[in-house]
Design a protein around this motif. Structure first.
Motif, PDB file in Angstrom:
ATOM      1  N   LYS A  18     -13.032  -3.224   2.141  1.00 55.65           N
ATOM      2  CA  LYS A  18     -14.313  -2.531   2.169  1.00 55.65           C
ATOM      3  C   LYS A  18     -14.134  -1.065   2.554  1.00 55.65           C
ATOM      4  N   ASP A  19     -13.171  -0.807   3.430  1.00 55.41           N
ATOM      5  CA  ASP A  19     -12.909   0.561   3.893  1.00 55.41           C
ATOM      6  C   ASP A  19     -11.915   1.291   2.989  1.00 55.41           C
ATOM      7  N   ASP A  20     -11.403   0.615   1.952  1.00 51.92           N
ATOM      8  CA  ASP A  20     -10.381   1.182   1.064  1.00 51.92           C
ATOM      9  C   ASP A  20      -9.120   1.565   1.835  1.00 51.92           C
ATOM     10  N   ASN A  21      -8.879   0.870   2.927  1.00 50.62           N
ATOM     11  CA  ASN A  21      -7.673   1.073   3.736  1.00 50.62           C
ATOM     12  C   ASN A  21      -7.528   2.515   4.225  1.00 50.62           C
ATOM     13  N   LYS A  22      -8.640   3.167   4.482  1.00 49.79           N
ATOM     14  CA  LYS A  22      -8.607   4.579   4.878  1.00 49.79           C
ATOM     15  C   LYS A  22      -7.957   4.801   6.243  1.00 49.79           C
ATOM     16  N   ARG A  23      -8.077   3.815   7.134  1.00 47.75           N
ATOM     17  CA  ARG A  23      -7.564   4.007   8.494  1.00 47.75           C
ATOM     18  C   ARG A  23      -6.044   3.977   8.562  1.00 47.75           C
ATOM     19  N   SER A  24      -5.412   3.242   7.673  1.00 48.92           N
ATOM     20  CA  SER A  24      -3.966   3.061   7.802  1.00 48.92           C
ATOM     21  C   SER A  24      -3.171   3.581   6.613  1.00 48.92           C
ATOM     22  N   ALA A  25      -3.821   4.296   5.685  1.00 48.83           N
ATOM     23  CA  ALA A  25      -3.106   4.811   4.511  1.00 48.83           C
ATOM     24  C   ALA A  25      -3.578   6.221   4.185  1.00 48.83           C
ATOM     25  N   CYS A  26      -2.767   7.195   4.525  1.00 49.42           N
ATOM     26  CA  CYS A  26      -3.090   8.596   4.243  1.00 49.42           C
ATOM     27  C   CYS A  26      -2.360   9.038   2.981  1.00 49.42           C
ATOM     28  N   PRO A  27      -3.068   9.374   1.900  1.00 48.30           N
ATOM     29  CA  PRO A  27      -2.395   9.907   0.702  1.00 48.30           C
ATOM     30  C   PRO A  27      -1.592  11.153   1.068  1.00 48.30           C
ATOM     31  N   THR A  28      -0.338  11.195   0.624  1.00 48.16           N
ATOM     32  CA  THR A  28       0.579  12.270   1.016  1.00 48.16           C
ATOM     33  C   THR A  28       1.305  12.796  -0.213  1.00 48.16           C
ATOM     34  N   ILE A  29       1.391  14.115  -0.314  1.00 49.67           N
ATOM     35  CA  ILE A  29       2.129  14.759  -1.402  1.00 49.67           C
ATOM     36  C   ILE A  29       3.390  15.372  -0.825  1.00 49.67           C
ATOM     37  N   CYS A  51       8.378  30.504   4.228  1.00 49.62           N
ATOM     38  CA  CYS A  51       7.740  29.304   4.776  1.00 49.62           C
ATOM     39  C   CYS A  51       7.915  28.173   3.770  1.00 49.62           C
ATOM     40  N   ARG A  52       8.676  27.169   4.148  1.00 46.02           N
ATOM     41  CA  ARG A  52       8.867  25.995   3.302  1.00 46.02           C
ATOM     42  C   ARG A  52       7.791  24.966   3.651  1.00 46.02           C
ATOM     43  N   LEU A  53       7.163  24.408   2.633  1.00 45.44           N
ATOM     44  CA  LEU A  53       6.099  23.431   2.827  1.00 45.44           C
ATOM     45  C   LEU A  53       6.675  22.035   2.615  1.00 45.44           C
ATOM     46  N   THR A  54       6.401  21.144   3.541  1.00 47.01           N
ATOM     47  CA  THR A  54       7.022  19.827   3.496  1.00 47.01           C
ATOM     48  C   THR A  54       6.086  18.737   2.996  1.00 47.01           C
ATOM     49  N   MET A  55       4.890  18.633   3.576  1.00 55.07           N
ATOM     50  CA  MET A  55       3.966  17.574   3.190  1.00 55.07           C
ATOM     51  C   MET A  55       2.520  18.085   3.205  1.00 55.07           C
ATOM     52  N   LEU A  56       1.726  17.609   2.256  1.00 55.57           N
ATOM     53  CA  LEU A  56       0.273  17.787   2.285  1.00 55.57           C
ATOM     54  C   LEU A  56      -0.320  16.396   2.419  1.00 55.57           C
ATOM     55  N   GLN A  57      -1.131  16.201   3.457  1.00 49.51           N
ATOM     56  CA  GLN A  57      -1.607  14.857   3.760  1.00 49.51           C
ATOM     57  C   GLN A  57      -3.116  14.847   3.981  1.00 49.51           C
ATOM     58  N   TYR A 204     -11.769  16.615  -6.369  1.00 47.07           N
ATOM     59  CA  TYR A 204     -10.528  16.823  -5.625  1.00 47.07           C
ATOM     60  C   TYR A 204      -9.986  15.508  -5.068  1.00 47.07           C
ATOM     61  N   LYS A 205     -10.864  14.576  -4.691  1.00 46.98           N
ATOM     62  CA  LYS A 205     -10.395  13.302  -4.145  1.00 46.98           C
ATOM     63  C   LYS A 205      -9.603  12.530  -5.194  1.00 46.98           C
ATOM     64  N   ASP A 206     -10.109  12.514  -6.418  1.00 47.17           N
ATOM     65  CA  ASP A 206      -9.387  11.835  -7.496  1.00 47.17           C
ATOM     66  C   ASP A 206      -8.075  12.543  -7.793  1.00 47.17           C
ATOM     67  N   ALA A 207      -8.098  13.884  -7.757  1.00 46.85           N
ATOM     68  CA  ALA A 207      -6.884  14.652  -8.020  1.00 46.85           C
ATOM     69  C   ALA A 207      -5.833  14.386  -6.949  1.00 46.85           C
ATOM     70  N   PHE A 208      -6.253  14.334  -5.698  1.00 47.38           N
ATOM     71  CA  PHE A 208      -5.302  14.083  -4.609  1.00 47.38           C
ATOM     72  C   PHE A 208      -4.674  12.698  -4.763  1.00 47.38           C
ATOM     73  N   LEU A 209      -5.495  11.695  -5.024  1.00 48.61           N
ATOM     74  CA  LEU A 209      -4.976  10.333  -5.158  1.00 48.61           C
ATOM     75  C   LEU A 209      -4.045  10.212  -6.361  1.00 48.61           C
ATOM     76  N   ALA A 210      -4.342  10.957  -7.425  1.00 48.92           N
ATOM     77  CA  ALA A 210      -3.508  10.900  -8.627  1.00 48.92           C
ATOM     78  C   ALA A 210      -2.161  11.570  -8.411  1.00 48.92           C
ATOM     79  N   GLN A 211      -2.104  12.574  -7.540  1.00 50.84           N
ATOM     80  CA  GLN A 211      -0.876  13.353  -7.357  1.00 50.84           C
ATOM     81  C   GLN A 211      -0.101  12.982  -6.096  1.00 50.84           C
ATOM     82  N   CYS A 212      -0.661  12.106  -5.270  1.00 52.18           N
ATOM     83  CA  CYS A 212       0.053  11.757  -4.039  1.00 52.18           C
ATOM     84  C   CYS A 212       1.324  10.977  -4.380  1.00 52.18           C
ATOM     85  N   THR A 213       2.340  11.160  -3.562  1.00 50.24           N
ATOM     86  CA  THR A 213       3.632  10.521  -3.808  1.00 50.24           C
ATOM     87  C   THR A 213       3.862   9.314  -2.898  1.00 50.24           C
ATOM     88  N   SER A 214       3.014   9.184  -1.849  1.00 53.10           N
ATOM     89  CA  SER A 214       3.135   8.036  -0.951  1.00 53.10           C
ATOM     90  C   SER A 214       1.867   7.917  -0.118  1.00 53.10           C
TER      91      SER A 214
END
Length: 252
Positions: A18-29, A51-57, A204-214
């Motif tokens: 019901k929560d779409d696992n929002k509490r325990s799964a952060c989309p990460t690029i 400045c090297r960028l490591t993760m967008l979460q 943007y939410k759909d774009a983030f989920l489509a491009q996340c790597t983990s």
């Protein structure tokens, strides 16, 4: 058959779904694998900043966006919390540019936003490492349709009467710079790194989920990066020019 363990955030699988696992799964690029960076435009052997960028979460439950970074070089007069993110439109038929961004195709500025929070785990005159935090609305609250006739120069007759039209957009980042110097420009002495592509007709939410790597547990990414030793941290910098990489002063 393998049974998945329910995370303590949820009392039942029904609650998780019901929560779409929002509490325990952060989309990460994973930006490090894409070699994303914001670098001083005039770098030279005796003055170098990158400045090297490591993760967008994206923490969907807390509604926060976190950008993890590792900056090295001449940082004495640079403040990490003066960095900004910007949403830009890709309108190649118009001659607007992000000055300081070498990537083609980035044009009209939609909005900019400084981070709400800057957490530095390492802070010296040669090395800053940490995380910048935005509320998701600060980055993505702008409208996704734009009036053709509202932007100059613009030949609205090419489209008939003035109307709404959609363009691709991108979320970009610039390290330790002032935000805006003109109505449609980012005037920065560091290059802008593209963090996220937002296609036309896409939220943007759909774009983030489509491009996340983990999908990562909240806080897990920060702990991993915090606990890196110097040797592990230097792996991010393997592509430095030889004259910089071999300079002992570079490593602080």
């Amino acid at each position: 058959m393998k049974t998945l363990r329910l995370h303590p955030f949820y009392s039942s699988y029904r609650e998780l779904v019901k929560d779409d696992n929002k509490r325990s799964a952060c989309p990460t690029i994973d930006l490090a694998s894409m070699n994303k960076q914001s670098a001083y435009k005039y770098n030279r052997p005796n003055y170098f900043l990158q400045c090297r960028l490591t993760m967008l979460q994206w923490d969907r439950h807390a509604q926060l966006v976190r950008l993890y970074f590792d900056a090295r070089g001449d940082l004495e007069s640079r403040q990490a919390d003066s960095s900004f993110a910007a949403v830009v439109m890709d309108r190649p038929e118009h001659n607007y540019h992000l000055r300081g961004a070498k990537q083609p195709g980035m044009s009209d500025l939609v909005q900019t936003s400084r981070s709400e929070e800057c957490n530095l785990w390492i802070s010296t005159s040669r090395h800053n490492k940490g995380c910048l935090v935005w509320h998701e609305q600060e980055l993505f609250e702008s409208p996704y349709e734009f009036s053709v006739s509202a932007y100059k120069p613009c030949d609205a007759s090419r489209y008939g009467k003035p109307h709404k039209i959609l363009w691709n957009k991108a979320l970009v980042f610039c390290y330790a710079n002032a935000v805006v110097s003109g109505p449609h420009h980012l005037d920065a002495d560091c290059t802008c790194a593209e963090l996220l592509k937002i296609p036309a007709n896409s939220h943007y939410k759909d774009a983030f989920l489509a491009q996340c790597t983990s999908f990562e547990l909240p806080g897990a990414t920060a702990e991993t990066l915090k606990n890196q030793n110097e040797q592990q941290s230097r792996l991010l910098w393997h592509s430095l020019p030889d004259e910089i990489h071999g300079n002992p002063n570079w490593w602080g």
